[in-house]
Design a protein around this motif. Sequence first.
Motif, short mmCIF file in Angstrom:
data_model
loop_
_atom_site.label_atom_id
_atom_site.label_comp_id
_atom_site.label_asym_id
_atom_site.label_seq_id
_atom_site.Cartn_x
_atom_site.Cartn_y
_atom_site.Cartn_z
N SER A 29 0.84 -1.19 0.00
CA SER A 29 0.00 0.00 0.00
C SER A 29 0.88 1.25 0.00
O SER A 29 1.89 1.31 0.71
CB SER A 29 -0.90 0.00 1.24
OG SER A 29 -1.49 1.26 1.42
N VAL A 30 0.48 2.23 -0.77
CA VAL A 30 1.18 3.51 -0.80
C VAL A 30 1.18 4.15 0.59
O VAL A 30 2.16 4.81 0.99
CB VAL A 30 0.53 4.45 -1.85
CG1 VAL A 30 1.07 5.85 -1.75
CG2 VAL A 30 0.72 3.89 -3.25
N GLN A 87 2.03 0.22 -8.71
CA GLN A 87 1.76 1.60 -8.29
C GLN A 87 2.57 1.94 -7.03
O GLN A 87 3.09 3.04 -6.90
CB GLN A 87 0.27 1.81 -8.03
CG GLN A 87 -0.05 3.21 -7.57
CD GLN A 87 -1.50 3.38 -7.12
OE1 GLN A 87 -2.25 2.42 -7.02
NE2 GLN A 87 -1.87 4.61 -6.83
N VAL A 88 2.68 0.99 -6.11
CA VAL A 88 3.46 1.21 -4.89
C VAL A 88 4.94 1.39 -5.26
O VAL A 88 5.62 2.27 -4.75
CB VAL A 88 3.27 0.05 -3.89
CG1 VAL A 88 4.14 0.26 -2.65
CG2 VAL A 88 1.80 -0.09 -3.50
N ASP A 90 6.17 2.51 -8.06
CA ASP A 90 6.32 3.84 -8.66
C ASP A 90 6.40 4.92 -7.59
O ASP A 90 7.23 5.83 -7.65
CB ASP A 90 5.17 4.14 -9.61
CG ASP A 90 5.19 3.28 -10.87
OD1 ASP A 90 6.25 2.69 -11.18
OD2 ASP A 90 4.13 3.20 -11.53
N GLU A 91 5.55 4.80 -6.58
CA GLU A 91 5.51 5.79 -5.51
C GLU A 91 6.79 5.74 -4.66
O GLU A 91 7.26 6.79 -4.19
CB GLU A 91 4.27 5.59 -4.64
CG GLU A 91 3.98 6.74 -3.72
CD GLU A 91 3.71 8.06 -4.42
OE1 GLU A 91 4.09 9.12 -3.87
OE2 GLU A 91 3.14 8.05 -5.52
N VAL A 92 7.36 4.57 -4.47
CA VAL A 92 8.65 4.44 -3.76
C VAL A 92 9.69 5.28 -4.49
O VAL A 92 10.46 6.03 -3.87
CB VAL A 92 9.11 2.96 -3.67
CG1 VAL A 92 10.57 2.87 -3.23
CG2 VAL A 92 8.23 2.18 -2.70
N GLY A 93 9.72 5.18 -5.80
CA GLY A 93 10.67 5.95 -6.59
C GLY A 93 10.48 7.45 -6.44
O GLY A 93 11.45 8.20 -6.27
#
Length: 130
Positions: A29-30, A87-88, A90-93
Motif C-alpha cells: 500500500s502507498v 503503483q506502490v 512507482d511511488e517508492v521511486g
Amino acid sequence: MGILNNFFGSSKENKNKKVTFVNWIDLNSVDQLSEIEALSENETVAIFKHSTRCGISSMVIKSFVEKFDSSLKDFKVYYLDLLKYRQVSDEVGYKFQVIHQSPQLIIIKNKEVLTHASHYEITKIDLKSF
C-alpha cells in the motif's frame, strides 16, 4: 518407514528446512510509505523490490536471505512484489528519489536513502554497517 518418519521426522525434511532471520513486512500500500518514513526516524529500514518472474531477482533474493544472520533479526525489511503492486513501486521511486530497478534494495534512515543497489550489487551491501 512412513510411520516412523511422521513420528521422528524425516531427515530429508529437516535438511530442506532453512531458518531465515529476515524480518519481512509486506509492502502493498502507498500508505505504508509514511509508516516507513516514520520508522526510519528511529531505526534503519529497508525496502526490497522483487519481481517474481525474473530469474535474476530470484537468485538475488535467495542470496540476500542466506546472508541475513541472527544479528540482523530485528532489521525491518519491507518486501514489495513489483508485479502485484506496481503503483506502490512507482511511488517508492517518487518519494525516495530512486530510479526504479528490479530487483532493488533501498536502505532508509531519517527519511532519506542512505544507499540503494540493484541486481547482484544488492549482495554487496553490508547491512550490519547500518
